[in-house]
Design a protein around this motif. Structure first.
Motif, short mmCIF file in Angstrom:
data_model
loop_
_atom_site.label_atom_id
_atom_site.label_comp_id
_atom_site.label_asym_id
_atom_site.label_seq_id
_atom_site.Cartn_x
_atom_site.Cartn_y
_atom_site.Cartn_z
N THR A 46 -70.01 5.31 23.39
CA THR A 46 -70.49 4.09 23.09
C THR A 46 -72.20 4.12 21.99
N THR A 53 -71.40 -0.86 16.10
CA THR A 53 -70.63 -0.76 17.41
C THR A 53 -69.78 0.80 16.36
N LYS A 56 -65.33 6.15 21.44
CA LYS A 56 -64.85 5.55 21.62
C LYS A 56 -64.27 4.59 22.77
N GLY A 57 -65.46 4.87 23.45
CA GLY A 57 -65.81 3.92 24.48
C GLY A 57 -65.95 4.80 25.32
N VAL A 60 -72.92 3.77 26.85
CA VAL A 60 -73.81 3.35 25.84
C VAL A 60 -75.57 3.81 25.31
#
Length: 433
Positions: A46, A53, A56-57, A60
């Motif tokens: 992320t 934002t 794909k996750g 971070v």
């Protein structure tokens, strides 16, 4: 230690205080932004940039100053990516996220830029400066840039053996057919386990080299003397060479404290100038500093001084052969800030060089890249915990960010299996004597 996203002091770091600007920089920044966004959108990470934002996750990263971030990447590619971290233009949400974020990128490093654009690589990426070429004239300065920083600095994060190379932790060893592989350590190593794992690494090398009473041993790259001490403790006579005055001084002190000065000499000497005859030649993660132009010279030197029946054991960080060929003329962030003139070989190229240009043959290989990822994790944790002491040694906040990035950048390569580390055994077939 929590790394602050605030801009660190960079006045004493030439170039870092200058953000690329002008029409060319604006165009390259726009291109960099599109490529970066397209790459991140495919990855399990992320990225937060202002109100945007994407990804794909996963781990971070936060871009604090997007204009600077994309300008640096656009003009200087991966060097700019690392420099943007040094200036605080981007950071991870938590210090522990840096390695995880970089690991995802490392796993896809060959495809971060579309293949259709990679043909332009030669026209875009910077070439190493001529002073980074590891001639006999340049090598001393290149080594000093890193290893003469301060013995006190290295003592802040290494174990008591002062081993600055991958440890070998307890794990399963699997026969892969053409080589042995030490799989991931049985348990996540803790700091107390690092020293034993470093000694295990050294003792395995000495065993492979058949070092025992009366052996004449040459070590190329002294470190701070632990391998020489352990070889001499077996009754061997050791000549260990280095180009670092800091390492030489402390290694001599440690050898003397062990009562082994009559068996060990620690010399300031380029490997190309070595003379004599040795039953065993050992070298721990020094070939990475040789430079690809001189790998043949390195092995021919070893071949020249190795006695009949002798053995050679080299611990080497390696990369895939195709990536080695594609990147050997590339100037990298690691070259600029950490290891001038450094470059990683592939196992294949070392096998080819020794087969084509020496009487040596690669007869044994143990790979243990997952162990380097754990070694680097422990080093980085110790370094961050010692941050105030490092500042007390005269280093600044930018250096702290640089060293943290270096350790986690390196760890990511091993965690993603893009990089590996190998103990390579070379022998001389009897029909070549």
């Amino acid at each position: 230690m929590t790394l602050t996203p605030a801009r660190p002091a960079i006045d004493s770091w030439p170039g870092l205080d200058v953000v690329p600007s002008g029409p060319r920089a604006a165009v390259s920044a726009r291109v960099a932004k599109r490529l970066f966004r397209a790459a991140i959108d495919r990855l399990d990470v992320t990225v937060v940039a202002g109100d945007e934002t994407f990804g794909k996750g996963g781990p971070v990263a936060v871009i604090h100053r997007p204009d600077e971030f994309y300008a640096r990447i656009g003009r200087h590619q991966l060097i700019g990516f690392g420099e943007a971290y040094l200036t605080g233009a981007w950071d991870t949400r938590e210090p522990g996220d840096l390695g995880a974020f970089l690991t995802v990128l490392a796993a896809e490093v060959s495809d971060l830029v579309p293949q259709s654009l990679q043909r332009l690589r030669a026209a875009i990426v910077a070439r190493p400066p001529s002073l980074h070429r590891n001639t006999e004239h340049n090598t001393r300065d290149n080594i000093a840039h890193h290893y003469d920083l301060s013995n006190d600095l290295f003592e802040q994060f290494l174990d008591s053996s002062l081993s600055y190379s991958s440890a070998l932790f307890p794990s399963e060893v699997v026969d892969r057919g053409d080589h042995l592989q030490a799989t991931a350590p049985y348990d996540a190593p803790v700091p107390a386990a690092l020293h034993d794992a470093q000694i295990h690494k050294i003792e395995r090398m000495l065993d492979e080299a058949h070092v025992g009473p009366g052996s004449r041993v040459l070590e190329i790259g002294s470190g701070w003397g632990e391998l020489a001490i352990r070889a001499a403790s077996r009754g061997a006579t050791v000549r260990t060479i280095t180009l670092s005055t800091e390492q030489q001084a402390l290694a001599r002190q440690r050898v003397a404290a062990a009562g082994l000065s009559e068996l060990v000499s620690v010399d300031l000497c380029d490997y190309r100038a070595v003379d004599g005859s040795y039953d065993a030649v050992v070298s721990v993660e020094m070939i990475e500093a040789v430079g690809w132009e001189y790998w043949q010279t390195y092995f021919q030197t070893i071949d020249r001084v190795l006695a009949p029946g002798g053995r050679v054991v080299i611990q080497a960080i390696t990369m895939p052969h195709d990536r080695m060929l594609a990147t050997r003329r590339t100037y990298t962030w690691i070259n600029k800030y950490i290891f001038p003139g450094g470059f990683l070989p592939s196992v294949q190229v070392l096998d080819e060089i020794t087969d084509d240009h020496t009487t040596l043959a690669l007869t044994g290989r143990l790979s243990f890249g997952a162990h380097y990822a754990e070694t680097l994790r422990l080093w980085d944790e110790a370094f961050l915990a010692a941050s105030q002491r490092v500042l007390g040694l005269g280093f600044d906040e930018t250096f702290l960010r640089m060293w943290h990035f270096y350790l986690e950048y390196s760890r990511a390569g091993f965690a993603a299996a893009y990089l590996d580390v190998n103990q390579l055994t070379f022998t001389r077939p009897t029909d070549s004597l």
